[in-house]
Design a protein around this motif. Structure first.
Motif, PDB file in Angstrom:
ATOM      1  N   GLN A 139       0.824  -1.212   0.000  1.00 35.84           N
ATOM      2  CA  GLN A 139       0.000   0.000   0.000  1.00 35.84           C
ATOM      3  C   GLN A 139       0.856   1.258   0.000  1.00 35.84           C
ATOM      4  N   ALA A 140       1.981   1.200   0.697  1.00 32.06           N
ATOM      5  CA  ALA A 140       2.872   2.361   0.776  1.00 32.06           C
ATOM      6  C   ALA A 140       3.930   2.341  -0.327  1.00 32.06           C
ATOM      7  N   ASN A 141       3.845   1.380  -1.224  1.00 34.92           N
ATOM      8  CA  ASN A 141       4.809   1.227  -2.319  1.00 34.92           C
ATOM      9  C   ASN A 141       6.240   1.157  -1.800  1.00 34.92           C
ATOM     10  N   GLN A 142       6.409   0.402  -0.732  1.00 32.47           N
ATOM     11  CA  GLN A 142       7.735   0.202  -0.143  1.00 32.47           C
ATOM     12  C   GLN A 142       8.338  -1.065  -0.763  1.00 32.47           C
ATOM     13  N   THR A 143       8.979  -0.873  -1.903  1.00 34.42           N
ATOM     14  CA  THR A 143       9.452  -2.010  -2.684  1.00 34.42           C
ATOM     15  C   THR A 143      10.484  -2.848  -1.943  1.00 34.42           C
ATOM     16  N   LYS A 144      11.452  -2.209  -1.304  1.00 30.87           N
ATOM     17  CA  LYS A 144      12.505  -2.965  -0.618  1.00 30.87           C
ATOM     18  C   LYS A 144      11.943  -3.742   0.565  1.00 30.87           C
ATOM     19  N   ALA A 145      11.008  -3.130   1.270  1.00 28.76           N
ATOM     20  CA  ALA A 145      10.372  -3.822   2.389  1.00 28.76           C
ATOM     21  C   ALA A 145       9.561  -5.012   1.870  1.00 28.76           C
ATOM     22  N   ALA A 146       8.849  -4.807   0.774  1.00 27.99           N
ATOM     23  CA  ALA A 146       8.060  -5.897   0.189  1.00 27.99           C
ATOM     24  C   ALA A 146       8.966  -7.043  -0.235  1.00 27.99           C
ATOM     25  N   ARG A 147      10.086  -6.704  -0.841  1.00 27.10           N
ATOM     26  CA  ARG A 147      11.025  -7.748  -1.270  1.00 27.10           C
ATOM     27  C   ARG A 147      11.535  -8.556  -0.068  1.00 27.10           C
ATOM     28  N   LEU A 148      11.920  -7.841   0.990  1.00 24.38           N
ATOM     29  CA  LEU A 148      12.421  -8.506   2.183  1.00 24.38           C
ATOM     30  C   LEU A 148      11.387  -9.469   2.766  1.00 24.38           C
ATOM     31  N   LEU A 149      10.137  -9.021   2.809  1.00 26.23           N
ATOM     32  CA  LEU A 149       9.073  -9.848   3.376  1.00 26.23           C
ATOM     33  C   LEU A 149       8.759 -11.048   2.483  1.00 26.23           C
ATOM     34  N   ILE A 150       8.740 -10.825   1.187  1.00 22.97           N
ATOM     35  CA  ILE A 150       8.464 -11.924   0.261  1.00 22.97           C
ATOM     36  C   ILE A 150       9.587 -12.958   0.329  1.00 22.97           C
ATOM     37  N   GLU A 151      10.812 -12.483   0.390  1.00 22.55           N
ATOM     38  CA  GLU A 151      11.943 -13.411   0.499  1.00 22.55           C
ATOM     39  C   GLU A 151      11.905 -14.189   1.818  1.00 22.55           C
ATOM     40  N   ALA A 152      11.272 -13.584   2.830  1.00 18.93           N
ATOM     41  CA  ALA A 152      11.127 -14.270   4.124  1.00 18.93           C
ATOM     42  C   ALA A 152       9.955 -15.246   4.122  1.00 18.93           C
TER      43      ALA A 152
END
Length: 226
Positions: free
Chosen positions: A73-86
């Motif tokens: 929702q906040a378009n936080q791409t790096k955070a999204a990547r970290l979470l998806i990789e987790a």
């Protein structure tokens, strides 16, 4: 200690209980956790600390958002990547039936969308309007997002609860400008049906003519639309 005015016993007790509840820290299943807060703000060190401390990836807040949903929702791409990789679930639904995959598609967050597609996005999932990710992408003129979803294999002719396909939405809700012209071209080239009409029996070509979207009319007529 709360400066209560003299009240009868029952009323005083109720006031004290209410004040204690209001003053208590928020907790429980729907509290905004440190993981969700860090994801939404894009605070990667805090996000990593929360994960290392054993934070539950799929914990929810009051809107039923996971940390990944908050990041999208906040378009936080790096955070999204970290979470998806987790291992975060890219199909987890919030209270309005959005998922990280569906929202990334609708908003045109291309990098996050690609991450979700690489990590188990359900191409058949639909939003609260009964539409695939491709339909709002087409409506909003997200050209590269549309191209990516088409290449991924999203159903070109899915009809949502409004009775519209991606092609119909691109024409009816689009502005006829370059992005929507490109989207229509992509859909037609990919084999989207030009003959599916809306609930009133009006086709994409007829809508385009009514709106005087000349370039879209030309694309649809060249494809044999009626």
């Amino acid at each position: 200690m709360y400066g209560l005015l003299p009240l009868s016993g029952g009323r005083a007790l109720c006031v004290v209980v209410a004040l204690l509840i209001a003053a208590a820290p928020h907790s429980g299943a729907f509290a905004q956790t440190s993981l969700i807060t860090a994801a939404e703000s894009g605070d990667l060190p805090a996000l990593q600390r929360a994960l290392q401390a054993g934070a539950a990836l799929e914990e929810r807040d009051a809107q039923q958002r996971t940390a990944l949903m908050a990041a999208v929702q906040a378009n936080q791409t790096k955070a999204a990547r970290l979470l998806i990789e987790a291992g975060a679930d890219v199909n987890a639904r919030d209270s309005i039936e959005d998922s990280p995959y569906l929202l990334a598609g609708a908003r045109g967050y291309l990098e996050i969308l690609r991450l979700t597609l690489e990590n188990g996005a359900n191409l058949e999932s639909t939003n609260r309007f009964g539409g695939t990710a491709l339909i709002p992408a087409a409506e909003r003129g997200h050209v590269e997002t549309g191209r990516t979803l088409i290449a991924a294999g999203v159903d070109l002719d899915h009809v949502n609860r409004l009775g519209w396909t991606a092609l119909l939405e691109a024409v009816i809700l689009g502005d006829g400008g370059p992005d929507h012209v490109a989207i229509v071209g992509l859909l037609v080239d990919a084999g989207a049906s030009t003959d599916i009409a809306d609930r009133a029996g009006v086709t994409a070509l007829q809508h385009a003519k009514r709106s005087r979207y000349t370039e879209i009319v030309e694309i649809l007529e060249a494809a044999g639309a009626r």
